[in-house]
Every structure is written in structure tokens, then in C-alpha cells.
Design an enzyme around this catalytic site. Structure first.
Site, short mmCIF file in Angstrom:
data_model
loop_
_atom_site.label_atom_id
_atom_site.label_comp_id
_atom_site.label_asym_id
_atom_site.label_seq_id
_atom_site.Cartn_x
_atom_site.Cartn_y
_atom_site.Cartn_z
N GLY A 129 0.81 -1.21 0.00
CA GLY A 129 0.00 0.00 0.00
C GLY A 129 0.85 1.26 0.00
CG ASP A 138 15.69 -5.15 -5.03
OD1 ASP A 138 14.82 -6.03 -5.21
OD2 ASP A 138 15.83 -4.55 -3.96
CG ASP A 197 3.98 -2.62 -4.68
OD1 ASP A 197 2.95 -3.24 -4.99
OD2 ASP A 197 4.73 -2.96 -3.74
#
Length: 299
Positions: A39, A243, A249
Site C-alpha cells: 500500500g 532488485d 507497486d
């Protein structure tokens, strides 16, 4: 405006030459901490993409809680919807190998205390046409309440069905916009690992049935989506990943922000795909999220 209702974590990140097999111990090469939680990551990405963003969720009344919110606060994300809980701040324990691949164990902590009332209160402060971003690191009852409230109020719900579960499958079907990576989508459909052609056919069939906008990220192969009966593709950048934590997201945050800003769907997909690629070039979830200037320079 975008409201993100979801998890807020601190990420504990160890790197090693390769990921251990079950029961195996490998020596690591580095350790660091970074603010995370799907989130919070999506909120920061949407904010760095240029949107006005509100974060709603919970952190513990502890040192990790203030650290987890630091980058959001610095970016001027509205944190009035984040409450303090008796539980410890959530953590994600991340192992990353030299190729940028990762495995993650999430301990919910305060995220597990998020309630249906939190969801209803969050949506009640939104307006018709706003975007509500959801993921599945807070309790499913709260997510369902948010989806129902959003539908009643005319808020556009944007659900990233990660981490995937049977409940994520059930609740994801209630969202206006569904985002999944290819593995998650194949599980969502329930037909095992799909070929590219079969996946597209499944997307078309699901869209015809539900009317949902369906977006599937494909890693290095970019993204495929269907919206209003039209199939779209967008490419990311050709990179050597350091990475991949937080790349999905970042994609979600940039996509929601771009749609909220009025970008055409094709352009929004491309902008989000480029942002997701750039997020793979630095370690950590939130520290790796690019600013809009870096994204625009690559488009």
C-alpha cells in the site's frame, strides 16, 4: 485524487549470490532496511508520478512505524488516514539474489488490525470518480468493505491481487480495474500456467463477462491489458535488473496516477511500464521508485 487503502511495512532486506533452497543456509553479502508495504509503495509511486495522494492504514506505536512513514511524509502524502495500533508495525523479510530475483515473507503486524470500519471511513471521505487503490496485505473483510463502499459511491476501485489467495481471487472480481502479474493472473483464472495466446484469450473472455479493465504485467515483456473491448500492449525498458522488489507497486502507482491525470489508457500503460523498469535499477522498494522527471526522460 487517489486514496490508497492498504499495508505499511518496514522491509528487512538481505542479499546473497543466490536464493537458498528449502532447508539450506547461504551466506549473505549485505543487509539494509527500507520503508515498504504494498500500500505505502503504491502511494509513494502515485505521489512521485504527480498525483494528490491519501494513505489509509495502520502502523504500530514504535520506532519502525515512524520510519515506515518517513518517505511518505517527505513526499507530502496525506497521512491523516493512518492510525496507530497496539500491534507492532508490519515487516517484510526479503531475500534478493545477484540476478535481482527475490523471495518475501510478510508479517502483517499492525496491518492485520485494519477493519471494515476503517474501510468505510476511508471511502466516505472520497468523491465520485476518485481512485481507490487496494492490495491484499490487510484483512479481506476490510478490503471487501472498501470495494462495496466504493461501488456504492461511484469511486473507481483499482485492485492489485497480490499477494494472491483464494480471497484475492474472489474479491478481485469485484474491482473496476484488476492488476496482476502473469503468475497471479493464471492462478486467478485457475487453469494452470498459460501460454501467451491462452492468457490473452482468457483476458478477453473475462472482460466480456465482467466488463473489468484487466491488466497483466509480464516482467521483461512489458504489459498486456484489455479495456472497453480493446487489447493493449506496452513495453518497458531493456535493463539489467538489480532488485525487482517494488517494481509491480511502482507500476500500479504510476498507472493510477496517469489515469487520474487524464492520460489516455495506452500512454498511461507505457508510462507505468517505464516506471516499473526504472524501479528495478536500485535496491529497496520505496527508495527505488523513480520521480516523474526520470520516467518522462525515458518515454
Amino acid at each position: 485524487m487517489i486514496t490508497v487503502f492498504g499495508s505499511i511495512n518496514m522491509d528487512l532486506i538481505a542479499t546473497s549470490e543466490r536464493l537458498p533452497k528449502p532447508g539450506e543456509t547461504v551466506m549473505g553479502s549485505s543487509f539494509t532496511t527500507a520503508a515498504g508495504g504494498k500500500g505505502a509503495n503504491q502511494a509513494l509511486a502515485a505521489r512521485r508520478a504527480g498525483a494528490i495522494v491519501r494513505m489509509a492504514g495502520a502502523v504500530g506505536d514504535d520506532r519502525l512505524g515512524s520510519q515506515a512513514l518517513a518517505l511518505l511524509a517527505d513526499a507530502a502524502v496525506d497521512l491523516n488516514g493512518v492510525r496507530s495500533a497496539a500491534e507492532a508495525t508490519g515487516t517484510a523479510h526479503i531475500l534478493v539474489d545477484n540476478d535481482g530475483e527475490n523471495v518475501i515473507v510478510v508479517v502483517p503486524g499492525a496491518n492485520g488490525t485494519v477493519t471494515e470500519e476503517d474501510a468505510k471511513r476511508t471511502v466516505s471521505s472520497m468523491s465520485r470518480g476518485d481512485y481507490l487503490m487496494l492490495q491484499f496485505e490487510v484483512p479481506n473483510d476490510a478490503i471487501e468493505a472498501a470495494l462495496v463502499s466504493a461501488r456504492q459511491k461511484g469511486v473507481i476501485s483499482f485492485a492489485n491481487i497480490a499477494p494472491f489467495s483464494a480471497e484475492a481471487k474472489r474479491l478481485g472480481a469485484k474491482a473496476d480495474i484488476l492488476v496482476a502479474n502473469e503468475t497471479e493472473f493464471d492462478l486467478f483464472i485457475g487453469k494452470g500456467e498459460l501460454s501467451d495466446e491462452a492468457r490473452e484469450a482468457s483476458m478477453r473472455a473475462l472482460h466480456a463477462e465482467s466488463g473489468q479493465t484487466i491488466i497483466v504485467t509480464l516482467g521483461a515483456d512489458g504489459v498486456v491489458a484489455i479495456r472497453k473491448n480493446e487489447l493493449y500492449r506496452a513495453a518497458g525498458l531493456v535493463i539489467e535488473p538489480i532488485d525487482t522488489v517494488g517494481a509491480g507497486d511502482t507500476f500500479c502507482g504510476y498507472l493510477a496516477a496517469s489515469l487520474d491525470a487524464g492520460f489516455g489508457f495506452k500512454d498511461a500503460l507505457r508510462r507505468a511500464a517505464v516506471a516499473g523498469s526504472l524501479a528495478c535499477l536500485k535496491p529497496g522498494a520505496q527508495p527505488s521508485i523513480p520521480f516523474s522527471s526520470a520516467v518522462e526522460a525515458e518515454i
